[in-house]
Design an enzyme around this catalytic site. Structure first.
Site: not given
Length: 468
Positions: A101, A318-319, A324
């Site tokens: 509504t 990756s950190s 990677k």
């Protein structure tokens, strides 16, 4: 700030004069801050409402329910919305109580106020064009909202179908490119029999293409509308000729092949079409997730995994681990699939939760279906552009894996029988010898000529039955 005072049967509220929505939209904004996702984030729903209100205005004017001048002003407002204007005024949360509504009244109020200005009046001077008496004439939320929703779904599904077809075509192009790349097929993650990498990609192309037909079938159910049903399907407060007439106008204005339900009472309470569509989306999501899993496996490594294909390098993975690179695009497709599968459960429960002549849970169905379709569309486009189009193969590595596999002994079954093949396989596993050396050189159960026939490239990827 300049404001106007509007009222409903609950009371009065001050509405900023620069706003085209009115008191019921304000109440909804106060009451329903749930998703933080306003109605205007799905422009097809906003436009769907405009189509509904325009068609209703024309039908009502044709039937002499109100003056043509009012209908023309309402149609003007609807056309403005269809052109992309005033969407910033559609602010009710997509999930709300009230069976939609608040969404319907948001549209009624915005359209009424735009129409009033077109007629030379001020916002809120509803005696000249009223949200309920005119914009919502011969309607209820219970037919206007689901009809707008279905129009929006049809528009949204057309975009999704294009994305899905594009992904299928991308897989098919890679199927051609990799048609001469020999690899080992696998069942239960174990070596099975040889195949071409191209046939694997063709398989993905076909399984995605199958979903296009399922979408069309679901769309046929969505095309059925209940305009003119009003509150519960009895057509209360709507002229007898209105349902057919408003449907004709809707088809004309929206360009969607809509048709009026035969049983308006059934159509007003039933949400089976949404359940069916959600099931189709879930089916596709499961397929896409399986393909994403396969892409992650086949690209794993690169030196200590399957290493059959190379995905485009999108970002460092990756950190802490230099060099990677992760399969981030298939991973995000997996997550979209998980969302769609969960949304299907929500839609199922919402459809089941309707009582008697109405299902009041349609807003969460709408929210879930819109998100599922949009997320799947984006996932298909992302997978195609950022992964599939740039995939390369490692053909020398995959061919070497095939010829060093014990599983190729299966091709010897018709020549030397299952028992002898099993014995050769066992010896190869125990001694690390090749199947060729044991079968041809040592046991001499297969000639070199027959071996060359069995293990030709063509027979490995498209095997024919070769007799002794």
């Amino acid at each position: 700030m300049n404001s106007r005072t509007e009222h409903d049967f609950v009371g009065e509220m001050k509405i900023p004069n620069d706003k085209y929505y009115g008191i019921q939209t304000m109440r909804a904004m106060d009451n329903f801050y749930i998703t933080g996702t306003p109605l205007n984030t799905e422009p097809f729903m906003v436009k769907g409402l405009a189509y509904v209100k325009k068609a209703a205005a024309m039908a009502n004017a044709d039937l002499g329910i109100f003056e043509r001048e009012i209908a023309d002003a309402i149609c003007f407002a609807c056309d403005e919305i269809l052109d992309g204007k005033y969407h910033d005024q559609f602010l009710t949360d997509l999930i709300q109580g009230g069976a939609g509504t608040s969404v319907n009244m948001n549209a009624n109020e915005v359209i009424a106020n735009v129409a009033l200005e077109k007629m030379g009046h001020k916002k809120g001077e509803y005696e000249y064009c009223h949200p309920n008496n005119h914009v919502n004439c011969s309607q209820s939320t219970n037919d206007a909202y689901p009809t707008a929703f279905r129009i929006a779904l049809l528009k949204r599904l057309s975009i999704y179908k294009s994305s899905l077809a594009g992904l299928s075509s991308a897989f098919r192009r890679k199927g051609v490119e990799f048609s001469n790349v020999l690899k080992m097929g696998r069942t239960q993650l174990q070596d099975a029999v040889p195949m071409s990498l191209g046939s694997e990609f063709n398989g993905w192309a076909n399984t995605v293409a199958e979903e296009l037909g399922r979408i069309d079938s679901a769309k046929n159910l969505i095309r059925e509308i209940n305009m003119g049903a009003t509150a519960i399907g009895t057509r209360v407060n709507a002229p007898e000729e209105y349902p057919d007439l408003v449907t004709k106008y809707l088809v004309k204005f929206s360009g969607s092949p809509l048709f009026l339900a035969e049983d308006l009472i059934e159509a007003t309470s039933d949400t089976g079409a949404y359940v069916q569509l959600s099931g189709v989306l879930k089916r596709t999501a499961v397929k896409l997730s399986k393909i994403a899993n396969d892409l992650r496996l086949l690209s794993s490594g690169p030196r200590a995994g399957f290493n059959e294909i190379n995905l485009p390098r999108m970002q460092p993975g990756s950190s802490i681990m230099p060099g990677k690179v992760n399969p981030v695009i298939p991973e995000v497709v997996n997550q979209v699939a998980f969302y769609v599968i969960g949304a299907d459960t929500t839609i199922t429960m919402a459809a089941e939760a309707g009582q008697l002549q109405l299902n009041v849970m349609e807003p969460v169905i709408a929210y879930s279906l819109f998100n599922s379709i949009i997320f799947l569309s984006r996932a298909c486009d992302t997978l195609r552009k950022k992964a599939v189009d740039g995939i390369t193969a490692n053909p020398e590595y995959t061919e070497n894996m095939v010829m060093n596999s014990v599983a190729i002994v299966t091709l010897l079954n018709p020549i030397i029988g299952y028992e002898e093949s099993s014995s050769i396989a066992k010896e190869a596993l125990d001694t690390k010898k090749s199947i060729h050396d044991i079968a041809v050189k040592e046991r001499k159960v297969v000639t070199q000529e027959k071996w060359d026939e069995l293990f030709s490239f063509e027979n490995l990827i498209n095997p024919t039955f070769i007799r002794k």
